[in-house]
Motif scaffolding. Sequence first.
Motif, PDB file in Angstrom:
ATOM      1  N   THR A 210       0.830  -1.204   0.000  1.00 52.09           N
ATOM      2  CA  THR A 210       0.000   0.000   0.000  1.00 52.09           C
ATOM      3  C   THR A 210       0.864   1.254   0.000  1.00 52.09           C
ATOM      4  OG1 THR A 210      -1.665  -1.204   1.276  1.00 52.09           O
ATOM      5  CG2 THR A 210      -1.862   1.196   1.196  1.00 52.09           C
ATOM      6  N   ALA A 211       1.907   1.255   0.814  1.00 53.83           N
ATOM      7  CA  ALA A 211       2.780   2.427   0.902  1.00 53.83           C
ATOM      8  C   ALA A 211       3.495   2.689  -0.406  1.00 53.83           C
ATOM      9  CB  ALA A 211       3.791   2.226   2.030  1.00 53.83           C
ATOM     10  N   LEU A 212       3.872   1.636  -1.141  1.00 59.35           N
ATOM     11  CA  LEU A 212       4.584   1.814  -2.402  1.00 59.35           C
ATOM     12  C   LEU A 212       3.653   2.184  -3.545  1.00 59.35           C
ATOM     13  CD1 LEU A 212       7.140  -1.163  -2.236  1.00 59.35           C
ATOM     14  CD2 LEU A 212       7.535   1.250  -1.733  1.00 59.35           C
ATOM     15  N   VAL A 213       2.359   1.926  -3.382  1.00 55.34           N
ATOM     16  CA  VAL A 213       1.402   2.232  -4.438  1.00 55.34           C
ATOM     17  C   VAL A 213       0.966   3.696  -4.387  1.00 55.34           C
ATOM     18  CG1 VAL A 213      -0.996   1.817  -5.152  1.00 55.34           C
ATOM     19  CG2 VAL A 213       0.546  -0.113  -4.764  1.00 55.34           C
ATOM     20  N   ILE A 214       0.910   4.271  -3.203  1.00 56.89           N
ATOM     21  CA  ILE A 214       0.383   5.638  -3.042  1.00 56.89           C
ATOM     22  C   ILE A 214       1.160   6.679  -3.851  1.00 56.89           C
ATOM     23  CG2 ILE A 214       0.064   7.508  -1.368  1.00 56.89           C
ATOM     24  CD1 ILE A 214      -0.848   5.410   0.632  1.00 56.89           C
TER      25      ILE A 214
ATOM     26  N   ALA B   3       0.022   6.485  -7.379  1.00 53.01           N
ATOM     27  CA  ALA B   3      -1.341   7.007  -7.527  1.00 53.01           C
ATOM     28  C   ALA B   3      -1.333   8.532  -7.541  1.00 53.01           C
ATOM     29  CB  ALA B   3      -2.219   6.479  -6.386  1.00 53.01           C
ATOM     30  N   TYR B   4      -0.500   9.125  -6.678  1.00 54.25           N
ATOM     31  CA  TYR B   4      -0.390  10.586  -6.639  1.00 54.25           C
ATOM     32  C   TYR B   4       0.138  11.110  -7.977  1.00 54.25           C
ATOM     33  CZ  TYR B   4       1.561  15.177  -5.596  1.00 54.25           C
ATOM     34  OH  TYR B   4       1.887  16.507  -5.642  1.00 54.25           O
ATOM     35  N   ALA B   5       1.196  10.459  -8.503  1.00 57.12           N
ATOM     36  CA  ALA B   5       1.806  10.930  -9.745  1.00 57.12           C
ATOM     37  C   ALA B   5       0.855  10.809 -10.922  1.00 57.12           C
ATOM     38  CB  ALA B   5       3.081  10.132 -10.026  1.00 57.12           C
ATOM     39  N   SER B   6       0.001   9.784 -10.910  1.00 61.22           N
ATOM     40  CA  SER B   6      -0.915   9.586 -12.038  1.00 61.22           C
ATOM     41  C   SER B   6      -2.044  10.602 -12.064  1.00 61.22           C
ATOM     42  CB  SER B   6      -1.501   8.177 -11.985  1.00 61.22           C
ATOM     43  OG  SER B   6      -2.330   8.017 -10.848  1.00 61.22           O
ATOM     44  N   THR B   7      -2.232  11.305 -10.961  1.00 64.01           N
ATOM     45  CA  THR B   7      -3.317  12.298 -10.898  1.00 64.01           C
ATOM     46  C   THR B   7      -2.814  13.728 -10.948  1.00 64.01           C
ATOM     47  OG1 THR B   7      -3.272  12.250  -8.474  1.00 64.01           O
ATOM     48  CG2 THR B   7      -4.806  10.749  -9.585  1.00 64.01           C
TER      49      THR B   7
ATOM     50  N   LYS C  85       7.638   6.316  -7.457  1.00 62.03           N
ATOM     51  CA  LYS C  85       6.654   6.222  -8.534  1.00 62.03           C
ATOM     52  C   LYS C  85       7.075   5.133  -9.516  1.00 62.03           C
ATOM     53  CE  LYS C  85       4.943   8.092 -12.736  1.00 62.03           C
ATOM     54  NZ  LYS C  85       5.308   8.928 -13.889  1.00 62.03           N
ATOM     55  N   PHE C  86       6.459   3.968  -9.373  1.00 65.60           N
ATOM     56  CA  PHE C  86       6.652   2.921 -10.368  1.00 65.60           C
ATOM     57  C   PHE C  86       5.696   3.178 -11.528  1.00 65.60           C
ATOM     58  CE2 PHE C  86       7.958   1.026  -6.364  1.00 65.60           C
ATOM     59  CZ  PHE C  86       9.155   0.413  -6.710  1.00 65.60           C
TER      60      PHE C  86
END
Length: 405
Positions: free
Chosen positions: A181-185, A188-192, A350-351
């Motif tokens: 979850t921590a690595l996904v956030i 998600a921020y960068a994609s928005t 950001k992956f």
Amino acid sequence: MSAYTESSPLLENGHHPDTTNLPFASRAASFMKGEGEPSWAESFKFFIFGTWFNVLLLFIPLSFVSHFLNWDAGLRFLFSFIAIVPLAKLLGEATEQMSVKLGDTMSGLLNASFGNAVEIIVGIAALLKGELRIVQTSMLGSILSNILLVLGCSFFAGGLYHSEGVFNSTGAQTCFADKSTALVIPAAYASTTAEGGCPSPGLLIISRGTAILLLVVYCAYIWVQLKSHAQYFTPDPEHREETVPRMGTAAAGVALLSVTVIVAFCAEFLVASIEETAVRYHIPKAFIGVVLLPIVGNAAEHVTAVWMAMKNKYELTIAICVGSSIQIACFVVPLLVIVGWMVGQPLTLKFANFETVVLFVSVLLVNLLIMDGKSNYMEGLMLLVLYSVVALACKLPMQPLITFS
């Protein structure tokens, strides 16, 4: 006055032997060798000749020669790649031997510190060369390799010998879902948010802040594992593998330091050859990072995990696979983000969209499979199929839309 310790052997007259007139080297060796420990000669004989696997150490001089003589990039990559494999095993062996007389707490801290030394060294070498894509993909690959490839092979191989494997799922699940979850956030921020070619200030802030918080979580995880809830992480006595002391503590420390230095050089040569190798042989960097590089640091652990599962010691298999992936996600990745911050490299969490989805789905699948504390060969096959699909996707050239930043 004679130089001796209370633990020195007694002579026939009941006095301690006088070591004052011994050569300095002999007295130093005697001092550095603990009571009842193997001698330095015995220690290094075991360290170097203890397994046939060490024949791969012959690739170390080939790695150095090929680098300094500027041989073909493919040869430089191959020699350095193979050389690091036995070095990773020796790092684990030296760490394990040092842990024998240090007690459970110090042993745990030592293994936590040096358990992923190869990944850290390779990551720092890539950071210093600005290979941010390699750093990200290799860290992602290390996590996927542990929870899909190694755990899958272990469940599958163990399932062929035993109809069902049983283990403690409580310790295995601790921090496991949280790290994904921590690595996904950050992704998600960068994609928005609208970004140019470079990471936005907001992405750097959230990545570095997340890295610091993950390091705090990792420290708490170590405390939980070693102190407050150690019972969830302690293997059943009949499944415990006792380490046979084959090296002196001081000798193991010297070996650990020496191998770390050699790994640093080989990692430098490996990273230096990646760019040219990828271009010349048309190998996507994503495939090198996700599939090839994790093999370097985890080869010895992979074999051990599968072997333990075949011996019906699933507690140790889970400790190796899940524990190592937690260390990568909560310690190695945040550490590299902080190191990148220190050396001026904008490494973020950001992956790419594909990698983020793969990480989330993989962690979700593994979490569902281990939550009941049981395994079989079918579950292993499911993990191996997912890893094969990921490897196949990484082998295909990525489109510019999903590049790393």
